[in-house]
Design a protein around this motif. Structure first.
Motif, PDB file in Angstrom:
ATOM      1  N   VAL A 197       0.867  -1.175   0.000  1.00 51.79           N
ATOM      2  CA  VAL A 197       0.000   0.000   0.000  1.00 51.79           C
ATOM      3  C   VAL A 197       0.908   1.230   0.000  1.00 51.79           C
ATOM      4  O   VAL A 197       1.676   1.452   0.931  1.00 51.79           O
ATOM      5  N   ARG A 198       0.799   2.033  -1.083  1.00 54.19           N
ATOM      6  CA  ARG A 198       1.682   3.187  -1.270  1.00 54.19           C
ATOM      7  C   ARG A 198       0.852   4.473  -1.271  1.00 54.19           C
ATOM      8  O   ARG A 198       0.455   4.958  -2.322  1.00 54.19           O
ATOM      9  N   PRO A 199       0.586   5.036  -0.114  1.00 55.17           N
ATOM     10  CA  PRO A 199      -0.223   6.258  -0.079  1.00 55.17           C
ATOM     11  C   PRO A 199       0.579   7.504  -0.433  1.00 55.17           C
ATOM     12  O   PRO A 199       1.811   7.551  -0.294  1.00 55.17           O
ATOM     13  N   ASP A 200      -0.148   8.526  -0.864  1.00 57.07           N
ATOM     14  CA  ASP A 200       0.411   9.861  -1.012  1.00 57.07           C
ATOM     15  C   ASP A 200       0.488  10.490   0.387  1.00 57.07           C
ATOM     16  O   ASP A 200       0.272   9.813   1.391  1.00 57.07           O
ATOM     17  N   TRP A 201       0.759  11.780   0.467  1.00 59.21           N
ATOM     18  CA  TRP A 201       0.861  12.466   1.763  1.00 59.21           C
ATOM     19  C   TRP A 201      -0.459  12.319   2.523  1.00 59.21           C
ATOM     20  O   TRP A 201      -1.536  12.521   1.980  1.00 59.21           O
ATOM     21  N   PHE A 202      -0.363  11.978   3.809  1.00 60.19           N
ATOM     22  CA  PHE A 202      -1.546  11.793   4.644  1.00 60.19           C
ATOM     23  C   PHE A 202      -2.233  13.139   4.934  1.00 60.19           C
ATOM     24  O   PHE A 202      -1.577  14.120   5.275  1.00 60.19           O
ATOM     25  N   ALA A 244      -1.784  14.751  -4.050  1.00 60.20           N
ATOM     26  CA  ALA A 244      -3.113  14.135  -3.932  1.00 60.20           C
ATOM     27  C   ALA A 244      -3.288  13.600  -2.510  1.00 60.20           C
ATOM     28  O   ALA A 244      -3.343  12.397  -2.275  1.00 60.20           O
ATOM     29  N   PHE A 245      -3.356  14.531  -1.549  1.00 57.60           N
ATOM     30  CA  PHE A 245      -3.460  14.183  -0.136  1.00 57.60           C
ATOM     31  C   PHE A 245      -4.567  13.144   0.075  1.00 57.60           C
ATOM     32  O   PHE A 245      -5.653  13.264  -0.478  1.00 57.60           O
ATOM     33  N   VAL A 293      -2.225   4.874  -3.448  1.00 62.04           N
ATOM     34  CA  VAL A 293      -3.472   5.302  -2.810  1.00 62.04           C
ATOM     35  C   VAL A 293      -3.462   6.823  -2.664  1.00 62.04           C
ATOM     36  O   VAL A 293      -2.586   7.389  -2.008  1.00 62.04           O
ATOM     37  N   THR A 294      -4.439   7.488  -3.270  1.00 65.31           N
ATOM     38  CA  THR A 294      -4.514   8.941  -3.218  1.00 65.31           C
ATOM     39  C   THR A 294      -5.913   9.389  -2.844  1.00 65.31           C
ATOM     40  O   THR A 294      -6.875   8.629  -2.869  1.00 65.31           O
ATOM     41  N   GLY A 295      -6.001  10.671  -2.550  1.00 66.50           N
ATOM     42  CA  GLY A 295      -7.295  11.301  -2.417  1.00 66.50           C
ATOM     43  C   GLY A 295      -7.880  11.602  -3.788  1.00 66.50           C
ATOM     44  O   GLY A 295      -7.274  11.307  -4.822  1.00 66.50           O
ATOM     45  N   PRO A 296      -9.067  12.234  -3.818  1.00 63.44           N
ATOM     46  CA  PRO A 296      -9.764  12.434  -5.087  1.00 63.44           C
ATOM     47  C   PRO A 296      -9.292  13.635  -5.890  1.00 63.44           C
ATOM     48  O   PRO A 296      -9.717  13.813  -7.037  1.00 63.44           O
ATOM     49  N   PRO A 301      -4.323  12.053  -9.220  1.00 66.37           N
ATOM     50  CA  PRO A 301      -5.118  11.160  -8.358  1.00 66.37           C
ATOM     51  C   PRO A 301      -5.411   9.831  -9.045  1.00 66.37           C
ATOM     52  O   PRO A 301      -5.603   9.772 -10.259  1.00 66.37           O
ATOM     53  N   THR A 302      -5.437   8.783  -8.244  1.00 68.52           N
ATOM     54  CA  THR A 302      -5.810   7.458  -8.725  1.00 68.52           C
ATOM     55  C   THR A 302      -7.217   7.118  -8.241  1.00 68.52           C
ATOM     56  O   THR A 302      -7.779   7.812  -7.391  1.00 68.52           O
TER      57      THR A 302
END
Length: 268
Positions: A118-123, A151-152, A178-181, A242-243
């Motif tokens: 799981v590779r998120p962008d900035w929280f 893409a927080f 994993v990104t926000g919208p 964003p993804t």
């Protein structure tokens, strides 16, 4: 997966506590592990490793930002019966030269267990419970990225992706960005926080601003300077796109930053 327990590392942290809660809501037995949690686990104390993994069939794997994921621990877990690993990594680690997380991903891929990364962008939660919280309280944040858009992503959404991969088949061998919208610049994100809190929060986006802020927080100047090439590489890469991973994996829409800002309890 069988109903063996799932070991959740960092179970008192931003994502770990959320992953543990989602697993419990789904009826999965959880071993919530941390240095001060229900199950004691300390990366620096190998005597805590085997008791932590005992009886677990799956594991949410993460390490504090300053620590590597020790391959010996992953080997201990797999030898002890862990058959499914979900690793919390991060987006853009190749761009920023994050050897710690690149090594962690290699370790998981070579573990012999079923793995998902799981590779998120900035929280989003960096602003209210994480690394930016002190700056938000002080009314000024310095990050040397200029007007670059990120893409927080909300920790609830990160945890939902991780929990889905732990609970359900079909995610083995996959790496999820994993990104926000939406992609926002830091000034845009801070404006939303300001609107929600009624306070002005200034942004400083140049290298010298960052170095001055870090040394003001007690970080050695040499360490702050060493961070700058990674940020420069991030700027050179350009804005995030964003993804649709959150929706694709969990079936729900990711939380917009505006909604996060309206709900969060910001310091100060």
């Amino acid at each position: 997966m069988s109903e063996k327990e799932t070991l959740v590392l960092g179970a008192t942290g931003s994502t770990g506590r959320r992953v543990a809660a989602l697993l419990r809501e789904a009826g999965r037995p959880v071993r919530a592990a941390s240095r001060s949690g229900e199950v004691r686990f300390d990366w620096a104390d190998q005597d805590t490793w085997e008791p932590a993994v005992a009886g677990a069939g799956a594991m949410y794997l993460m390490a504090p930002h300053e620590l590597p994921v020790d391959p010996e621990f992953v080997r201990c877990a797999v030898d002890g019966g862990v058959r499914r690993l979900v690793l919390l990594s991060s987006m853009a680690i190749e761009v920023m030269g994050d050897e710690r997380l690149m090594a962690a991903e290699r370790t998981v891929r070579e573990s012999g267990a079923e793995w998902t990364i799981v590779r998120p962008d900035w929280f989003n939660q960096n602003f209210d419970e994480g690394v930016f919280a002190g700056a938000i309280a002080a009314g000024e944040l310095a990050v040397p990225v200029g007007d670059l858009r990120q893409a927080f992503v909300d920790a609830d959404d990160i945890a939902a992706v991780a929990a889905t991969a732990l609970l359900h088949d079909g995610h083995a061998g996959k790496s999820y960005d994993v990104t926000g919208p939406e992609a926002l610049s830091f000034p845009e994100a801070l404006a939303l926080i300001g609107a929600a809190t009624g306070r002005e929060i200034r942004f400083r986006g140049e290298d010298e601003d960052y170095v001055a802020a870090m040394t003001g927080f007690g970080v050695p100047r040499e360490q702050a300077l060493a961070d700058l090439p990674g940020f420069a590489a991030l700027r050179a890469r350009g804005d995030d796109t964003p993804t649709d991973v959150v929706r694709g994996v969990t079936g729900r829409a990711p939380k917009p930053f505006r909604a996060y800002a309206a709900q969060a309890d910001f310091p100060g």
